[in-house]
Design a protein around this motif. Sequence first.
Motif, PDB file in Angstrom:
ATOM      1  N   PRO A 111      29.800  27.691  37.587  1.00 44.85           N
ATOM      2  CA  PRO A 111      30.747  28.815  37.649  1.00 44.85           C
ATOM      3  C   PRO A 111      32.196  28.417  37.419  1.00 44.85           C
ATOM      4  CG  PRO A 111      29.110  29.020  39.382  1.00 44.85           C
ATOM      5  CD  PRO A 111      28.880  27.683  38.753  1.00 44.85           C
ATOM      6  N   ARG A 112      32.653  27.307  37.990  1.00 46.79           N
ATOM      7  CA  ARG A 112      34.056  26.941  37.826  1.00 46.79           C
ATOM      8  C   ARG A 112      34.372  26.628  36.367  1.00 46.79           C
ATOM      9  NH1 ARG A 112      38.295  27.057  36.826  1.00 46.79           N
ATOM     10  NH2 ARG A 112      40.169  26.051  37.690  1.00 46.79           N
ATOM     11  N   TYR A 113      33.456  25.904  35.699  1.00 51.21           N
ATOM     12  CA  TYR A 113      33.655  25.627  34.280  1.00 51.21           C
ATOM     13  C   TYR A 113      33.583  26.914  33.462  1.00 51.21           C
ATOM     14  CZ  TYR A 113      33.597  20.528  34.611  1.00 51.21           C
ATOM     15  OH  TYR A 113      33.914  19.219  34.889  1.00 51.21           O
ATOM     16  N   VAL A 155      43.646  42.184  36.993  1.00 60.21           N
ATOM     17  CA  VAL A 155      42.736  42.218  38.135  1.00 60.21           C
ATOM     18  C   VAL A 155      42.416  40.792  38.572  1.00 60.21           C
ATOM     19  CG1 VAL A 155      41.746  44.402  37.358  1.00 60.21           C
ATOM     20  CG2 VAL A 155      40.659  42.254  36.674  1.00 60.21           C
ATOM     21  N   PRO A 156      41.911  40.604  39.798  1.00 55.75           N
ATOM     22  CA  PRO A 156      41.543  39.260  40.253  1.00 55.75           C
ATOM     23  C   PRO A 156      40.548  38.589  39.307  1.00 55.75           C
ATOM     24  CG  PRO A 156      41.556  40.779  42.095  1.00 55.75           C
ATOM     25  CD  PRO A 156      41.739  41.613  40.861  1.00 55.75           C
ATOM     26  N   ALA A 157      40.601  37.265  39.259  1.00 57.47           N
ATOM     27  CA  ALA A 157      39.803  36.508  38.293  1.00 57.47           C
ATOM     28  C   ALA A 157      38.318  36.824  38.375  1.00 57.47           C
ATOM     29  CB  ALA A 157      40.034  35.011  38.504  1.00 57.47           C
ATOM     30  N   ASP A 158      37.801  37.053  39.585  1.00 57.69           N
ATOM     31  CA  ASP A 158      36.364  37.279  39.704  1.00 57.69           C
ATOM     32  C   ASP A 158      35.929  38.664  39.236  1.00 57.69           C
ATOM     33  OD1 ASP A 158      37.553  38.660  41.749  1.00 57.69           O
ATOM     34  OD2 ASP A 158      36.116  38.053  43.295  1.00 57.69           O
ATOM     35  N   ARG A 159      36.906  39.544  38.929  1.00 62.37           N
ATOM     36  CA  ARG A 159      36.565  40.886  38.481  1.00 62.37           C
ATOM     37  C   ARG A 159      36.842  41.102  36.990  1.00 62.37           C
ATOM     38  NH1 ARG A 159      39.954  44.524  42.265  1.00 62.37           N
ATOM     39  NH2 ARG A 159      39.342  46.076  40.680  1.00 62.37           N
ATOM     40  N   ARG A 160      37.447  40.140  36.334  1.00 57.82           N
ATOM     41  CA  ARG A 160      37.727  40.287  34.908  1.00 57.82           C
ATOM     42  C   ARG A 160      36.426  40.247  34.104  1.00 57.82           C
ATOM     43  NH1 ARG A 160      41.868  35.535  35.307  1.00 57.82           N
ATOM     44  NH2 ARG A 160      43.539  36.517  36.529  1.00 57.82           N
ATOM     45  N   ARG A 161      36.362  41.109  33.089  1.00 54.73           N
ATOM     46  CA  ARG A 161      35.177  41.134  32.225  1.00 54.73           C
ATOM     47  C   ARG A 161      35.589  40.676  30.823  1.00 54.73           C
ATOM     48  NH1 ARG A 161      30.941  43.249  34.541  1.00 54.73           N
ATOM     49  NH2 ARG A 161      29.796  43.509  32.571  1.00 54.73           N
ATOM     50  N   TYR A 162      34.799  39.757  30.302  1.00 56.94           N
ATOM     51  CA  TYR A 162      35.107  39.139  29.018  1.00 56.94           C
ATOM     52  C   TYR A 162      34.123  39.627  27.954  1.00 56.94           C
ATOM     53  CZ  TYR A 162      37.918  35.986  31.865  1.00 56.94           C
ATOM     54  OH  TYR A 162      38.851  35.464  32.741  1.00 56.94           O
ATOM     55  N   PHE A 181      28.475  35.567  33.496  1.00 51.99           N
ATOM     56  CA  PHE A 181      28.388  34.695  32.330  1.00 51.99           C
ATOM     57  C   PHE A 181      27.815  33.335  32.707  1.00 51.99           C
ATOM     58  CE2 PHE A 181      30.554  31.266  29.971  1.00 51.99           C
ATOM     59  CZ  PHE A 181      30.042  31.487  28.701  1.00 51.99           C
ATOM     60  N   ALA A 182      28.270  32.768  33.827  1.00 50.82           N
ATOM     61  CA  ALA A 182      27.776  31.460  34.261  1.00 50.82           C
ATOM     62  C   ALA A 182      26.275  31.500  34.475  1.00 50.82           C
ATOM     63  CB  ALA A 182      28.482  31.027  35.543  1.00 50.82           C
TER      64      ALA A 182
END
Length: 369
Positions: free
Chosen positions: A61-63, A84-91, A53-54
């Motif tokens: 990326p952090r924002y 799941v870990p934050a970097d693997r979540r899909r929105y 998304f970023a």
Amino acid sequence: MTPGGGARAQAQALGGRLFQASLAAAELMTVYLGVRLGLYEALAKGPATAAEFADRAGVAPRYATEWLEQQAAAGIVTVDDVTVPADRRRYTLPEGHRLALADTGGPWAVAPLSVLPVGGIAPALPRLAEAMRTGTGVPPDAYGAALRAAQAGMNRSVFTDLLPGWLRGALPDVHQALRRPGAAIADVGCGTGTSTLVLARTYPLARVHGFDRDADALATARAAVPAAAAERVRFTAADLADHSDPADPAGAAGFDLVCVLDALHDMARPVEVLAACRAMLKPTGAVLLMEPRAAERFTAPADETERFIYTVSLLHCLPQSLVDEGSVGTGAVLRPETVRRHATAAGFARVTVLDVAHRFHRLYRLDLH
């Protein structure tokens, strides 16, 4: 003095209400960021992780992660697996929310509503505070382009999707006249010209002339005129309160219809503007007003529609109208009784309320006879 139980209960209830209002205001700011930065359009392209998304949206990326998590917490976007870990979540932006937030020209678009208070009104609050002390007005440039865009966006679907049907159903005689060669329409307070162009598309045989005193808005309007309509769609910068009979450069003997759409309540001298509209009409013509659907009389507490009208009136409509010397200071809470009084003072013989069953708008027809 120690307050009694009733007073404490009132304070607690108001505190809870204002907390909810504060939360809503803060969440509205996050929606504003999503609209301003094109974040909803980016997410509408398909589900994405924060990193995807970023990259897609062109934000840090952090924002991106924080905004997505906040939007998911608020129930605006969905997440496939919160465990799941934050970097693997899909929105994902649900389809209904895409229609509301990413389809800016559609009938369900609410994005302009988020731009109006946050991007359009909030920057003017210091000027408004001073104006309330002194009784002066707040000039339009204190609100800026964001408010102009929000106003145009909020009315776009009304003009595009509803106005043609309203004209056919509520003003059938005028509708028939406008379908004939040589018909003429004036759009007073046309702003960026959305309503003017809708009228031109609806009546392809008519000449349509937009009037507004905002030169920047008219520049936007002129740029949007299709080449095929350039000969019959015109825009003129004018304050009709100072013009009893503005000239029509196309040479018409008068207009079949003069529209003042969601604009009269913003005008410092509405009676003078209506008198100018009367002077522009053919003997068989009519004026169509679209104004906020304020209640017939003051009530308190009021329903949500009345509360909304009052807030935009206090924060924008009234203060910007008070800039002009001699302003009557109408504000957005323009009740039918006041419309009738203004129209009668301007010389109209008949005022008809056209109930189109819209939550926020009421139509009025003004006739010479």
